[in-house]
Design a protein around this motif. Structure first.
Motif, PDB file in Angstrom:
ATOM      1  N   GLY A   1      10.889   1.735  55.864  1.00  0.00           N
ATOM      2  CA  GLY A   1      11.338   2.843  55.021  1.00  0.00           C
ATOM      3  C   GLY A   1      11.149   4.148  55.769  1.00  0.00           C
ATOM      4  O   GLY A   1      10.646   4.184  56.896  1.00  0.00           O
ATOM      5  N   LYS A   2      11.551   5.237  55.145  1.00  0.00           N
ATOM      6  CA  LYS A   2      11.419   6.541  55.788  1.00  0.00           C
ATOM      7  C   LYS A   2       9.948   6.918  55.931  1.00  0.00           C
ATOM      8  O   LYS A   2       9.149   6.741  55.005  1.00  0.00           O
ATOM      9  N   VAL A   3       9.582   7.431  57.110  1.00  0.00           N
ATOM     10  CA  VAL A   3       8.215   7.882  57.364  1.00  0.00           C
ATOM     11  C   VAL A   3       8.264   9.168  58.177  1.00  0.00           C
ATOM     12  O   VAL A   3       8.986   9.242  59.177  1.00  0.00           O
ATOM     13  N   ASN A   4       7.534  10.183  57.743  1.00  0.00           N
ATOM     14  CA  ASN A   4       7.349  11.406  58.524  1.00  0.00           C
ATOM     15  C   ASN A   4       6.032  11.324  59.270  1.00  0.00           C
ATOM     16  O   ASN A   4       5.061  10.742  58.778  1.00  0.00           O
ATOM     17  N   PHE A   5       5.966  11.911  60.444  1.00  0.00           N
ATOM     18  CA  PHE A   5       4.721  11.878  61.206  1.00  0.00           C
ATOM     19  C   PHE A   5       4.557  13.165  62.007  1.00  0.00           C
ATOM     20  O   PHE A   5       5.531  13.884  62.284  1.00  0.00           O
ATOM     21  N   ASN A   6       3.315  13.457  62.348  1.00  0.00           N
ATOM     22  CA  ASN A   6       2.969  14.601  63.200  1.00  0.00           C
ATOM     23  C   ASN A   6       1.948  14.127  64.216  1.00  0.00           C
ATOM     24  O   ASN A   6       0.866  13.663  63.848  1.00  0.00           O
ATOM     25  N   GLN A   7       2.289  14.220  65.492  1.00  0.00           N
ATOM     26  CA  GLN A   7       1.400  13.779  66.555  1.00  0.00           C
ATOM     27  C   GLN A   7       1.558  14.669  67.778  1.00  0.00           C
ATOM     28  O   GLN A   7       2.680  15.030  68.141  1.00  0.00           O
ATOM     29  N   ASN A   8       0.425  14.996  68.408  1.00  0.00           N
ATOM     30  CA  ASN A   8       0.428  15.743  69.669  1.00  0.00           C
ATOM     31  C   ASN A   8       1.284  17.020  69.611  1.00  0.00           C
ATOM     32  O   ASN A   8       2.015  17.345  70.551  1.00  0.00           O
ATOM     33  N   GLY A   9       1.216  17.714  68.492  1.00  0.00           N
ATOM     34  CA  GLY A   9       1.964  18.947  68.348  1.00  0.00           C
ATOM     35  C   GLY A   9       3.445  18.745  68.128  1.00  0.00           C
ATOM     36  O   GLY A   9       4.224  19.695  68.266  1.00  0.00           O
ATOM     37  N   MET A  10       3.841  17.521  67.787  1.00  0.00           N
ATOM     38  CA  MET A  10       5.248  17.229  67.531  1.00  0.00           C
ATOM     39  C   MET A  10       5.419  16.708  66.117  1.00  0.00           C
ATOM     40  O   MET A  10       4.489  16.154  65.533  1.00  0.00           O
ATOM     41  N   THR A  11       6.622  16.909  65.596  1.00  0.00           N
ATOM     42  CA  THR A  11       6.925  16.414  64.260  1.00  0.00           C
ATOM     43  C   THR A  11       8.082  15.429  64.361  1.00  0.00           C
ATOM     44  O   THR A  11       8.951  15.563  65.231  1.00  0.00           O
ATOM     45  N   GLY A  12       8.064  14.422  63.509  1.00  0.00           N
ATOM     46  CA  GLY A  12       9.101  13.404  63.605  1.00  0.00           C
ATOM     47  C   GLY A  12       9.374  12.715  62.291  1.00  0.00           C
ATOM     48  O   GLY A  12       8.636  12.873  61.317  1.00  0.00           O
ATOM     49  N   VAL A  13      10.448  11.935  62.300  1.00  0.00           N
ATOM     50  CA  VAL A  13      10.807  11.161  61.123  1.00  0.00           C
ATOM     51  C   VAL A  13      11.401   9.839  61.591  1.00  0.00           C
ATOM     52  O   VAL A  13      12.082   9.773  62.614  1.00  0.00           O
ATOM     53  N   ILE A  14      11.086   8.768  60.862  1.00  0.00           N
ATOM     54  CA  ILE A  14      11.635   7.438  61.102  1.00  0.00           C
ATOM     55  C   ILE A  14      12.501   7.075  59.903  1.00  0.00           C
ATOM     56  O   ILE A  14      12.059   7.181  58.760  1.00  0.00           O
ATOM     57  N   LYS A  15      13.730   6.648  60.187  1.00  0.00           N
ATOM     58  CA  LYS A  15      14.644   6.251  59.107  1.00  0.00           C
ATOM     59  C   LYS A  15      15.219   4.877  59.426  1.00  0.00           C
ATOM     60  O   LYS A  15      15.653   4.629  60.555  1.00  0.00           O
TER      61      LYS A  15
END
Length: 241
Positions: free
Chosen positions: A195-209
């Motif tokens: 499913g959709k997941v937002n994440f923040n790691q190492n000063g970066m932002t992302g999304v998985i769809k």
């Protein structure tokens, strides 16, 4: 050294002989006899402690322990359980204010996707920084062909870099394009997302769809609205089967 101090020191360490102890023993027959008696007693205690342990003793102890009445065992178990729970609660309290709960709550599979995506971006950041291949939508769809998907409209962002790359045990489409505040990296991989997941790691932002049985991953700099970009791109991705 008085007699009380002499006896205390001999009892605490029967074999110890410093200068003061030796002088006290030499100066008094009673001190000498006392020191010898304590030394002999210490030797007898040491000899009594040297007992061969039967090979089956451990099994007998375990059997005896398991046979103890539940009324005895249960309180001991409960005390240990409560102590463990208190320790966990204490550590939890220390860490509660320092954890990034958004990352912690990402399911393991999605966490793995996020980590691989961020790692790719960091490792190739220097390589792609100065590249501008001015990639066309036709070229993007050609690279998407092995994944059996395509964009049914022109890609709406300027694309600097396009390629395939290894992604865990799978392969991925790798696209670097201009977002609203900086460069954004897109991965399309055979590794599925639940499913959709937002994440923040190492000063970066992302999304998985999820895209069918595949995953679309967007990674941008901090402050990049990757959700907005995903909403823009997702309706354009169509199956080419």
């Amino acid at each position: 050294m008085d007699e009380l101090e002499f006896r205390r020191r001999i009892l605490s360490d029967p074999k110890h002989r410093d200068k003061e102890i030796q002088q006290a023993i030499s100066a008094s027959d009673s001190h000498a006899r006392y020191a010898e008696d304590i030394l002999n007693l210490d030797a007898k205690i040491a000899e009594a402690m040297r007992v061969d342990v039967p090979d089956s003793l451990a099994d007998r102890i375990l059997f005896s322990h398991n046979a103890v009445n539940d009324n005895v065992v249960r309180p001991r178990f409960m005390r240990r359980a409560m102590a463990m729970a208190a320790s966990v609660a204490f550590v939890f309290g220390l860490l509660a204010g320092q954890l990034n709960w958004g990352n912690l709550l990402v399911p393991p599979a999605q966490a793995s996707l996020a980590e691989m995506a961020v790692s790719h971006v960091l490792n190739e950041e220097g390589f792609v920084a100065s590249i501008d291949e001015q990639v066309s939508s036709r070229q993007i769809n050609a690279k998407m062909r092995p994944f059996h998907y395509q964009f049914d409209k022109s890609f709406p962002y300027h694309v600097y870099y396009l390629n395939h790359c290894g992604f865990g045990d799978s392969n991925a489409l790798h696209v670097v394009f201009q977002g609203e505040t900086g460069k954004v990296t897109l991965f399309l991989t055979h590794m599925p997302a639940e499913g959709k997941v937002n994440f923040n790691q190492n000063g970066m932002t992302g999304v998985i769809k999820p895209v069918g049985n595949m995953s679309l991953i967007l990674v941008g700099g901090e402050g990049e609205n990757v959700d907005k970009i995903a909403r823009h791109l997702m309706p354009m991705i169509k199956s080419s089967k």
